[in-house]
Design a protein around this motif. Structure first.
Motif: not given
Length: 223
Positions: A33-45, A73-80, A83-91
């Protein structure tokens, strides 16, 4: 520790196992959900933003969690790169699972504290003799183990070595030119886990840190 509970009180163990499995699911959902909030919907798709444990659990990681109290657990797929902004999203993505585990540790700690204040006899028998007296005894053991294990999972993941979350947090704090080198260290993940297992077995620095944190947690909750 947990195996003994399985043979002494199968019902309590079953409830605890469900709680711990749900903790792993929430940890991964935190990342997703953090990744989705910062622009990466890979896990949702890929259908990973779900509470269905079958979508998240790793067989070996789950068994180790229920036997040794440390698992994954199995890591959720995330395309870093999305992420926008990248550094904040990655953190945010990297620390989200840790925050989830710390929150769960707090919730179970508060529950254990409440039981100590309202059901002291049940808490005493549960924690000193492993004997559950009614619902309060069962809830005591579940809260005790679930709180400690979620604390350990959070601190364990803070270790800044791949593929643990701490390495991704480190990446978000260092210049981007160093990121490819950190990503490459993922290929040595199995060796990382072997070193950690040896440390825990030999009561090394990581093991002593986790013991100190658990003792501090219990002193805070139980006095």
């Amino acid at each position: 520790m947990l195996l003994r509970l399985l043979f002494q009180d199968p019902l309590t163990f079953a409830i605890l196992a469900s709680v711990l499995i749900f903790s792993l699911v929430l940890h991964e959902l935190g990342h997703g959900y953090a990744a989705y909030f910062f622009g990466d919907d890979t896990a949702r798709r890929m259908g990973r933003l779900t509470f269905n444990p079958l979508k998240h659990l790793d067989p070996i990681g789950t068994i180790l969690l229920l036997v040794a109290g440390v698992g994954w657990a199995r890591p959720v797929p995330i395309n870093t790169t999305r992420l926008r902004p990248y550094r904040t999203g990655l953190f945010a993505v990297s620390i989200a699972g840790i925050v989830v585990n710390l929150t769960l540790a707090l919730v179970f700690g508060l529950m254990l504290y409440w039981l100590k204040e309202t059901q002291p006899e049940a808490v005493y028998y549960a924690l000193t003799e492993g004997r559950t007296v009614g619902w309060a005894g069962v809830l005591t053991l579940v809260s005790f183990y679930a709180g400690l294990i979620n604390l350990v999972l959070a601190l364990f993941n803070l270790v800044p070595v791949p593929p643990l979350d701490g390495s991704r947090i480190l990446m978000s704090l260092v210049p981007a030119r160093y990121h490819p080198y950190i990503w490459q260290l993922d290929r040595y993940a199995m060796y990382t886990f072997l070193v950690i297992v040896v440390d825990l077995k030999m009561h090394g620095p990581l093991s002593r840190m986790l013991d100190w944190a658990q003792n501090a947690y219990l002193r805070l909750v139980l006095g």
